[in-house]
Scaffold this motif. Structure first.
Motif, PDB file in Angstrom:
ATOM      1  N   LEU A 146       0.834  -1.208   0.000  1.00 12.91           N
ATOM      2  CA  LEU A 146       0.000   0.000   0.000  1.00 12.91           C
ATOM      3  C   LEU A 146       0.863   1.251   0.000  1.00 12.91           C
ATOM      4  N   LEU A 147       1.893   1.285   0.844  1.00 12.92           N
ATOM      5  CA  LEU A 147       2.763   2.467   0.920  1.00 12.92           C
ATOM      6  C   LEU A 147       3.582   2.639  -0.357  1.00 12.92           C
ATOM      7  N   GLU A 148       4.003   1.540  -0.950  1.00  8.69           N
ATOM      8  CA  GLU A 148       4.729   1.624  -2.222  1.00  8.69           C
ATOM      9  C   GLU A 148       3.818   2.186  -3.316  1.00  8.69           C
ATOM     10  N   ARG A 149       2.574   1.731  -3.314  1.00  7.70           N
ATOM     11  CA  ARG A 149       1.601   2.245  -4.288  1.00  7.70           C
ATOM     12  C   ARG A 149       1.358   3.730  -4.070  1.00  7.70           C
ATOM     13  N   MET A 150       1.287   4.145  -2.802  1.00  6.67           N
ATOM     14  CA  MET A 150       1.086   5.561  -2.497  1.00  6.67           C
ATOM     15  C   MET A 150       2.244   6.404  -2.995  1.00  6.67           C
ATOM     16  N   ARG A 151       3.437   5.900  -2.839  1.00  5.11           N
ATOM     17  CA  ARG A 151       4.614   6.627  -3.325  1.00  5.11           C
ATOM     18  C   ARG A 151       4.530   6.831  -4.833  1.00  5.11           C
ATOM     19  N   ASP A 152       4.094   5.793  -5.544  1.00  6.78           N
ATOM     20  CA  ASP A 152       3.976   5.898  -7.002  1.00  6.78           C
ATOM     21  C   ASP A 152       2.828   6.811  -7.420  1.00  6.78           C
ATOM     22  N   MET A 153       1.838   6.980  -6.539  1.00  6.70           N
ATOM     23  CA  MET A 153       0.672   7.803  -6.867  1.00  6.70           C
ATOM     24  C   MET A 153       0.912   9.298  -6.667  1.00  6.70           C
ATOM     25  N   ARG A 154       2.023   9.669  -6.053  1.00  5.32           N
ATOM     26  CA  ARG A 154       2.246  11.079  -5.732  1.00  5.32           C
ATOM     27  C   ARG A 154       2.215  11.971  -6.972  1.00  5.32           C
ATOM     28  N   GLY A 155       2.561  11.428  -8.116  1.00  9.95           N
ATOM     29  CA  GLY A 155       2.555  12.231  -9.334  1.00  9.95           C
ATOM     30  C   GLY A 155       1.235  12.194 -10.079  1.00  9.95           C
ATOM     31  N   HIS A 156       0.252  11.478  -9.537  1.00  9.68           N
ATOM     32  CA  HIS A 156      -1.051  11.389 -10.188  1.00  9.68           C
ATOM     33  C   HIS A 156      -1.702  12.768 -10.230  1.00  9.68           C
ATOM     34  N   GLY A 157      -2.422  13.024 -11.300  1.00  8.35           N
ATOM     35  CA  GLY A 157      -3.008  14.349 -11.495  1.00  8.35           C
ATOM     36  C   GLY A 157      -3.860  14.832 -10.337  1.00  8.35           C
TER      37      GLY A 157
END
Length: 294
Positions: A207-218
């Motif tokens: 979950l935290l890894e996914r959140m890190r990758d989502m930081r650049g989401h629009g």
């Protein structure tokens, strides 16, 4: 008399305790607590997961077990005189079904396990625990052996959450509670006052890894801070799979750009408490034990 008050759940000096040890620091801490209490535990080390084995190994007995042969362990524990058992730590993967070895007693209860599995992970855990106790071995929670691992209430770090952080905590807690009702997971992340990511089969680390990758989401671009909240499921079997955090959780939350972590006080575990709080302080994260959320 409550289940926690039953005499068979109190460890006498002559109790023989087995610890089914998976990954992470929890089984190590449970074993250390038992040794401090004067016991010599029997550690059933799940091969491929219990990578801490070797630390103080002269103080406990060891039974390495491949995950596909775990169902054959119970008769061995009974022959070894085990009276109490603790389930601690994670299992990284499930072996292919064709490799799993079942004893006759397990075959007899397969219909019961299948019905329990249909109710979700918690239902399966309850069925496994009932099966163990039906065979004369009392199952204890890790927190019953090492109560100092339970998260205390209040702000545990030097950094305190702001009013905006409190709104994030409330939103993430509401979301974590909702997926807990459905027996999906124990954790959620909120940013800007709304839940943005929920724990699934990948666990908290995923979950935290996914959140890190989502930081650049629009929809998240430019939004800072946020919080990870972990809480027990409403129907949680407290003797297994309590929400757990530690140093790795703090590191991963920081890498994901979060401002803090909150867990349910008294119903979540903090591994390496002093080091975990110290690391949160070093990284400028807040760490909170939530009260009155059960």
């Amino acid at each position: 008399m409550t289940r926690a008050e039953r005499p068979d759940r109190v460890l006498s000096p002559g109790a023989r305790v087995a610890v089914v040890a998976g990954s992470g620091g929890l089984p190590r801490d449970v074993v250390a607590a038992l040794i401090r209490q004067g016991h010599r535990p029997l550690v059933v080390a799940i091969e491929g997961d219990a990578d801490w084995i070797g630390e103080g190994a002269q103080s406990f007995d060891l039974m390495p077990t491949p995950p596909e042969r775990f169902a054959l362990v119970l008769p061995k524990l009974k022959r070894a005189g085990v009276t109490h058992l603790v389930l601690a730590g994670g299992v990284s993967g499930r072996p292919p079904l064709h490799r799993i070895r079942f004893g006759l007693d397990v075959f007899k209860m397969l219909p019961r396990l299948i019905r329990a599995y249909a109710k979700g992970d918690d239902g399966l855990l309850r069925a496994v625990i009932a099966y163990i106790e039906d065979n004369g071995i009392a199952v204890l929670g890790a927190h019953e052996i090492a109560p100092d691992l339970l998260a205390p209430a209040g702000v545990l770090s030097r950094v305190r959450p702001s009013a905006a952080d409190r709104r994030d905590i409330a939103a993430a807690h509401e979301a974590a509670h909702a997926i807990g009702v459905l027996d999906i997971g124990q954790a959620a992340i909120a940013v800007g006052g709304r839940a943005v990511a929920l724990e699934g089969i990948e666990g908290t680390a995923g979950l935290l890894e996914r959140m890190r990758d989502m930081r650049g989401h629009g929809r998240l671009a430019g939004r800072k801070r946020g919080v990870l909240v972990k809480c027990a499921k409403p129907q949680q079997e407290l003797r297994a799979d309590l929400p757990t955090i530690g140093l790795q959780t703090i590191e991963a939350a920081h890498a994901a750009g979060l401002a803090g972590v909150a867990v349910e006080a008294g119903r979540a575990l903090i591994i390496d408490y002093a080091a975990t709080v110290a690391r949160a302080d070093e990284l400028g994260l807040y760490l909170v034990g939530l009260e009155d959320v059960a």
